[in-house]
Design an enzyme around this catalytic site. Structure first.
Site, PDB file in Angstrom:
ATOM      1  N   HIS A   1       1.136  -3.950   5.185  1.00 50.53           N
ATOM      2  CA  HIS A   1       1.600  -5.240   4.678  1.00 50.53           C
ATOM      3  C   HIS A   1       0.867  -6.368   5.406  1.00 50.53           C
ATOM      4  O   HIS A   1       0.554  -6.265   6.597  1.00 50.53           O
ATOM      5  CB  HIS A   1       3.112  -5.389   4.856  1.00 50.53           C
ATOM      6  CG  HIS A   1       3.898  -4.737   3.762  1.00 50.53           C
ATOM      7  ND1 HIS A   1       5.201  -4.319   3.917  1.00 50.53           N
ATOM      8  CD2 HIS A   1       3.563  -4.431   2.469  1.00 50.53           C
ATOM      9  CE1 HIS A   1       5.636  -3.794   2.779  1.00 50.53           C
ATOM     10  NE2 HIS A   1       4.662  -3.839   1.892  1.00 50.53           N
TER      11      HIS A   1
ATOM     12  N   HIS B   1       1.683  -0.543   9.506  1.00 52.05           N
ATOM     13  CA  HIS B   1       1.567  -0.401   8.054  1.00 52.05           C
ATOM     14  C   HIS B   1       0.693  -1.524   7.514  1.00 52.05           C
ATOM     15  O   HIS B   1       0.273  -2.415   8.261  1.00 52.05           O
ATOM     16  CB  HIS B   1       2.937  -0.372   7.388  1.00 52.05           C
ATOM     17  CG  HIS B   1       3.745  -1.626   7.520  1.00 52.05           C
ATOM     18  ND1 HIS B   1       4.213  -2.103   8.726  1.00 52.05           N
ATOM     19  CD2 HIS B   1       4.179  -2.525   6.587  1.00 52.05           C
ATOM     20  CE1 HIS B   1       4.914  -3.214   8.530  1.00 52.05           C
ATOM     21  NE2 HIS B   1       4.893  -3.500   7.239  1.00 52.05           N
TER      22      HIS B   1
ATOM     23  N   ASP C   1       1.509  -9.253   6.703  1.00 54.71           N
ATOM     24  CA  ASP C   1       1.962  -9.898   7.945  1.00 54.71           C
ATOM     25  C   ASP C   1       1.709  -9.044   9.182  1.00 54.71           C
ATOM     26  O   ASP C   1       1.965  -9.483  10.307  1.00 54.71           O
ATOM     27  CB  ASP C   1       3.448 -10.285   7.852  1.00 54.71           C
ATOM     28  CG  ASP C   1       4.368  -9.114   7.576  1.00 54.71           C
ATOM     29  OD1 ASP C   1       3.989  -8.240   6.779  1.00 54.71           O
ATOM     30  OD2 ASP C   1       5.475  -9.074   8.144  1.00 54.71           O
ATOM     31  N   HIS C   2       1.163  -7.852   8.968  1.00 52.91           N
ATOM     32  CA  HIS C   2       0.833  -6.979  10.092  1.00 52.91           C
ATOM     33  C   HIS C   2      -0.669  -6.737  10.238  1.00 52.91           C
ATOM     34  O   HIS C   2      -1.089  -6.173  11.253  1.00 52.91           O
ATOM     35  CB  HIS C   2       1.552  -5.635   9.943  1.00 52.91           C
ATOM     36  CG  HIS C   2       3.041  -5.740  10.025  1.00 52.91           C
ATOM     37  ND1 HIS C   2       3.766  -5.327  11.119  1.00 52.91           N
ATOM     38  CD2 HIS C   2       3.954  -6.232   9.145  1.00 52.91           C
ATOM     39  CE1 HIS C   2       5.060  -5.553  10.915  1.00 52.91           C
ATOM     40  NE2 HIS C   2       5.192  -6.105   9.716  1.00 52.91           N
TER      41      HIS C   2
END
EC number: 3.1.26.11
Length: 307
Positions: free
Chosen positions: A65, A63, A67-68
């Site tokens: 977000h 996804h 932090d990814h």
């Protein structure tokens, strides 16, 4: 196959955990590494491993977000510098928007890549990749934004050829061995050599399921069904189920419940909140193992062989 965690934290980096990135090493199977998510500083974490960026041929984003995905532009740029003259193309899978994110970052920074990125934007469940040896499936999870889980299925491989038995039966070593390995019946010196008499049982392929951020959901159980390894987030301890649901995440117990319901062999937990350090990590392990015994809370750079 081996799996190595480049980042196991939740939301933002901490002193002990980087943001999310997981390397699925398939060097024996296909001389490749597949990367799942690419959080901030993933390329720096790679420097602490034996991973060669040019070996990473596919990236699967769960996804969008930060932090990814915040490590993607830097990694993709560095892959050009660190690779050999003959650079291999890269396939990038992820939700709609991943192409715009990557191309915008590269354009604004004036970055030029020495290889092609093949974008595969995903908006629904289904099979997204297949070749002679592997299949990859995806489905939608239950997070605060569109989020995917991935199921990597290794196809069964032909069993071992009993070369000694063939030699004893009178077949000289050579090209005919290869034909038998391919399943062909061979005639030689008045004898017939049937592959079924000289090839062992098929080697059952491994199944690896890697999930993005999610609440507990039946989709996770389906993706993880009978998997050799499940990687599931466990942002919170068992007592924080309300907090987990409010923020689109799972607890240790919920992740273990998924593994148990799916008949998973090994469960590795990741996406651990920064609040859990030292002895508190042991608490997370005990909570999960009470439901699914073969469970471990991953840490940065942790690596293990699958199966």
């Amino acid at each position: 196959m081996e799996i190595q965690f480049l980042g196991t934290g939740a939301g933002q980096p901490s002193k002990s955990r980087n943001t999310q990135a997981i390397a699925l090493k398939m060097l024996d199977e296909r001389n490749e590494i597949w990367l799942f998510d690419c959080g901030e500083a993933s390329q720096h974490q790679i420097l602490n491993t034996a991973i060669k960026p040019r070996k990473i041929t596919k990236i699967f984003i769960t996804h969008l977000h930060g932090d990814h995905i915040f490590g993607l532009p830097g990694f993709l740029s560095s892959r050009s510098f660190q690779s050999s003259d003959e650079q291999t193309d890269l396939d990038l899978y992820g939700p709609v928007g991943i192409k715009e994110f990557v191309l915008t970052g590269l354009r604004i920074s004036g970055s030029r890549l020495g290889y092609r990125i093949n974008f595969h934007e995903i908006d629904s469940a289904g099979k997204i990749f297949e070749d002679d040896s592997f299949e990859v499936y995806t489905d939608l999870l239950d997070h605060t934004i569109f989020c995917l889980g991935y199921r990597v299925v290794e196809k069964n491989r032909v069993g071992e050829l009993d070369a000694n038995a063939l030699k004893e039966a009178g077949l000289p070593f050579g090209p005919l061995f290869g034909k038998i390995k391919k399943g062909e019946v061979v005639a030689y010196d008045g004898k017939t050599f049937d592959p079924k008499d000289y090839i062992g049982a098929d080697k059952v392929g491994k199944i690896v399921t890697i999930l993005g951020d999610t609440r507990k959901t039946k989709t996770a159980v389906r993706l993880a069904w009978q998997a050799d390894l499940l990687v599931h987030e466990a942002t919170y301890e068992a007592s924080e189920s309300k907090m987990a649901r409010a923020h689109g995440h799972s607890t240790t117990k919920q992740a273990a419940d998924v593994a148990k319901e799916a008949g998973v062999n090994r469960l590795l937990l990741t996406h651990i909140s920064a609040r859990y350090v030292g002895p508190l990590v042991g608490q997370l392990v005990r909570e999960a193992q009470a439901v699914h015994a073969n469970t471990f809370v991953s840490k940065d750079l942790y690596e293990e062989k699958i199966g």
